[in-house]
Design a protein around this motif. Structure first.
Motif, PDB file in Angstrom:
ATOM      1  N   HIS A   1      23.241   7.529 -57.330  1.00  0.00           N
ATOM      2  CA  HIS A   1      21.866   7.282 -57.765  1.00  0.00           C
ATOM      3  C   HIS A   1      21.885   6.083 -58.695  1.00  0.00           C
ATOM      4  CE1 HIS A   1      20.540  10.767 -55.737  1.00  0.00           C
ATOM      5  NE2 HIS A   1      21.172  11.617 -56.515  1.00  0.00           N
TER       6      HIS A   1
ATOM      7  N   ASN B   1      19.623   3.902 -60.841  1.00  0.00           N
ATOM      8  CA  ASN B   1      18.298   3.814 -61.469  1.00  0.00           C
ATOM      9  C   ASN B   1      18.281   2.589 -62.367  1.00  0.00           C
ATOM     10  OD1 ASN B   1      16.369   6.546 -61.399  1.00  0.00           O
ATOM     11  ND2 ASN B   1      18.486   6.864 -60.742  1.00  0.00           N
TER      12      ASN B   1
ATOM     13  N   LYS C   1      14.131   3.386 -58.440  1.00  0.00           N
ATOM     14  CA  LYS C   1      15.121   4.348 -57.984  1.00  0.00           C
ATOM     15  C   LYS C   1      15.779   3.927 -56.689  1.00  0.00           C
ATOM     16  CE  LYS C   1      13.692   8.535 -60.167  1.00  0.00           C
ATOM     17  NZ  LYS C   1      15.001   8.708 -60.747  1.00  0.00           N
TER      18      LYS C   1
ATOM     19  N   LEU D   1      11.174  11.934 -54.321  1.00  0.00           N
ATOM     20  CA  LEU D   1      11.325  10.686 -55.077  1.00  0.00           C
ATOM     21  C   LEU D   1      11.165   9.449 -54.201  1.00  0.00           C
ATOM     22  CD1 LEU D   1      14.349  11.890 -57.231  1.00  0.00           C
ATOM     23  CD2 LEU D   1      12.041  11.420 -58.070  1.00  0.00           C
TER      24      LEU D   1
ATOM     25  N   TYR E   1      24.545   7.410 -61.845  1.00  0.00           N
ATOM     26  CA  TYR E   1      25.012   8.801 -61.817  1.00  0.00           C
ATOM     27  C   TYR E   1      24.938   9.267 -60.376  1.00  0.00           C
ATOM     28  CZ  TYR E   1      19.927   9.693 -62.172  1.00  0.00           C
ATOM     29  OH  TYR E   1      18.561   9.684 -61.998  1.00  0.00           O
TER      30      TYR E   1
ATOM     31  N   GLU F   1      19.945  11.014 -49.802  1.00  0.00           N
ATOM     32  CA  GLU F   1      19.430  12.391 -49.820  1.00  0.00           C
ATOM     33  C   GLU F   1      17.953  12.492 -50.163  1.00  0.00           C
ATOM     34  OE1 GLU F   1      21.317  14.826 -52.836  1.00  0.00           O
ATOM     35  OE2 GLU F   1      20.723  13.480 -54.438  1.00  0.00           O
ATOM     36  N   HIS F   2      17.323  11.470 -50.682  1.00  0.00           N
ATOM     37  CA  HIS F   2      15.910  11.600 -51.087  1.00  0.00           C
ATOM     38  C   HIS F   2      14.947  11.335 -49.945  1.00  0.00           C
ATOM     39  CE1 HIS F   2      17.079  10.687 -55.551  1.00  0.00           C
ATOM     40  NE2 HIS F   2      17.480  11.870 -55.138  1.00  0.00           N
TER      41      HIS F   2
ATOM     42  N   SER G   1      17.940  12.719 -64.597  1.00  0.00           N
ATOM     43  CA  SER G   1      16.777  12.184 -63.881  1.00  0.00           C
ATOM     44  C   SER G   1      15.509  12.334 -64.733  1.00  0.00           C
ATOM     45  CB  SER G   1      16.634  12.919 -62.549  1.00  0.00           C
ATOM     46  OG  SER G   1      15.625  12.368 -61.789  1.00  0.00           O
TER      47      SER G   1
ATOM     48  N   HIS H   1      26.351  11.986 -56.962  1.00  0.00           N
ATOM     49  CA  HIS H   1      27.253  12.925 -56.290  1.00  0.00           C
ATOM     50  C   HIS H   1      28.414  12.123 -55.712  1.00  0.00           C
ATOM     51  CE1 HIS H   1      23.520  15.178 -56.702  1.00  0.00           C
ATOM     52  NE2 HIS H   1      22.907  14.215 -56.024  1.00  0.00           N
TER      53      HIS H   1
ATOM     54  N   ARG I   1      24.457  16.474 -66.657  1.00  0.00           N
ATOM     55  CA  ARG I   1      24.275  15.803 -65.372  1.00  0.00           C
ATOM     56  C   ARG I   1      22.883  16.060 -64.806  1.00  0.00           C
ATOM     57  NH1 ARG I   1      22.437  14.125 -61.744  1.00  0.00           N
ATOM     58  NH2 ARG I   1      23.188  13.887 -59.608  1.00  0.00           N
TER      59      ARG I   1
END
Ligand code: 2HG
Ligand code: ZN
Length: 455
Positions: free
Chosen positions: A370, A372, A328, A68, A361, A409-410, A318, A363, A314
């Protein structure tokens, strides 16, 4: 000319293939590779690198293309090196609990292989059905179980990779203990294909967990998400602690035609997963949260099918917002800072971009959010991306103020490259550039990703 070193059937140059393998899930970048090659062995990857040095080609490694941040986008005539045909599980050793995979092994295939050995590969995320292990390692993929099991890095016991000089490195050989200096394995993990092309990975497997139970609770105040986390953490070993806003829930429900988890809408929801045997302790924690007013309602899975259905709320988010071509962000701060940080960002977007919808949303149990921002219908993708880029420095300033990360993490890829200095110091970036120069002196590996090309 590539056909001099690799079978023609392992090369594609037709327009459709270039469009498919020339990009990942990221939108908004030019897609213009000159060819796609599909090596089948380590030696072929070495040959491709040597050829690229000689012919002045640049190479973009490509796995499941689920990234992403544009890490697998070929923007300017690069040759895409796809690992689709290096998809074999090569070895398994029960004593070491080690499995050796080629880079193109799909995450879910590894998970199923582990289960067939009564073992467990715990790194998991919505794209497990198409992401590949090489890409997971190259981005140090995280996902939904990090709170209990850590990141991809924690499960890589060894790897093979081809550097930009064509050297095939064999790092760590599955050893548990190895105190022989710099651990190049860990340098390659998360390097986004800029230091080497990862060809094989030795993955450690875990003992199988007992059956899991999923609980979704409604949390009216963002601040209380942390109170809920603390309350459960003190009594239950959590395998996941995720959150999503009501807007995110609305989008995923509409997209997948899913029922509401709770009778009434709540501003935020937390999804918790834990061993089924901890249900009594989880019920006690839930009661305490209810009494404190931190949660207002909750639902618990009674079967694996119900657990899967709750996870869809959940994991499907995405995909459900993809039609809005969202801008993002994948941010992290220390867990204790999450509520204040989230409020900072909400305030900033509401004041500066009142017509933008913010979909939260992520972790939250790891401090990874995240963010968005959904594209309003009246803006074209280009206009909206330009506005997103203009907005990023302001959001990243808020991240920097709390010592957070602009990419939890992306990965950095193309999307965050020009903002790296918000999370890394000048000295760190200079060292990264030096390492890049050592591993890839001809600047052929994933140019322009993570660091500006030619540096
Ligand atoms: C997730 O956690 C993925 O669902 C994707 O990392 C996040 O689409 C996103 O922003
Ligand atoms: Zn995520």
């Amino acid at each position: 000319m590539l056909a001099d070193i690799i079978d023609r059937r392992q090369i594609k140059t037709d327009a459709e293939s270039l469009a498919i393998w020339g990009k990942d899930w990221t939108n908004g970048f030019n897609v213009a590779p000159s060819a796609v090659v599909f090596p089948e062995t380590n030696q072929q990857v070495v040959d491709i690198v040597h050829y690229a040095i000689k012919a002045g080609l640049r190479l973009v490694p490509s796995g499941g293309r689920t990234g992403l941040s544009g890490g697998a986008v070929a923007e300017r005539g690069e040759v895409v090196v796809s690992f689709d045909r290096m998809n074999q599980i090569l070895d398994f050793n029960a004593e070491d609990r080690l499995v050796t995979c080629q880079a193109g092994v799909i995450t879910q295939v590894l998970q199923e292989f582990a289960a067939a050995q009564q073992l467990f590969y715990p790194v998991d995320f919505a794209s497990a059905g198409s992401s590949q292990m090489g890409g997971n390692v190259a981005t140090n993929a995280g996902g939904i179980k990090v709170i209990r099991y850590g990141l991809t890095r924690d499960w890589v016991a060894g790897l093979r990779a081809v550097t930009g000089t064509g050297a095939l490195l064999d790092c760590n050989n599955g050893l548990v203990k190895n105190a022989t200096g710099y651990d190049l394995r860990h340098l390659l993990i998360g390097s986004e294909g800029t230091l080497g092309l990862i060809t094989e990975v030795d993955v450690r497997l875990a003992a199988q967990p007992e059956p899991q139970t999923v609980m979704v609770v409604g949390v009216p105040q963002v601040l209380d998400l942390l109170n809920v986390l603390n309350c459960f953490n003190s009594q239950v070993t959590l395998s996941a602690f995720e959150f999503f806003s009501d807007l995110a829930l609305q989008k995923v429900r509409a997209h997948r035609d899913l029922p509401a988890p709770l009778a009434d809408a709540v501003a935020y929801y937390a999804l918790l997963e834990f061993d089924a045997s901890a249900m009594d302790a989880a019920s006690t924690a839930f009661e305490q949260c209810l009494n404190q007013g931190w949660v207002v309602d909750g639902v618990v899975s009674q079967s694996q099918a119900q657990a899967d259905a709750l996870w869809q709320l959940r994991e499907g988010i995405s995909e459900s917002i993809a039609p809005y071509t969202p801008y993002k962000n994948d941010l992290s701060v220390c867990i204790h800072d999450v509520p204040d940080f989230l409020a900072d960002v909400d305030r900033f977007v509401a004041e500066s971009y009142p017509d933008f919808e913010v979909c939260w949303y992520g972790h939250i149990g790891d401090g990874n959010l995240h963010l968005n921002i959904l594209r309003p219908e009246h803006l074209s993708v280009e206009e909206f991306m330009a506005k997103g880029h203009a907005m990023s420095p302001k959001i990243f300033e808020l991240v920097r103020a709390r010592g957070g990360s602009i990419s939890a993490e992306h990965g950095v890829g193309l999307l965050k490259r020009d903002f790296l200095n918000y999370s890394r110091s000048e000295q760190e970036i200079a060292l990264m550039q030096g390492l890049k120069q050592l591993f890839d002196p001809h600047q052929i590996l994933n140019p322009g990703k993570l660091l500006a090309a030619g540096v």
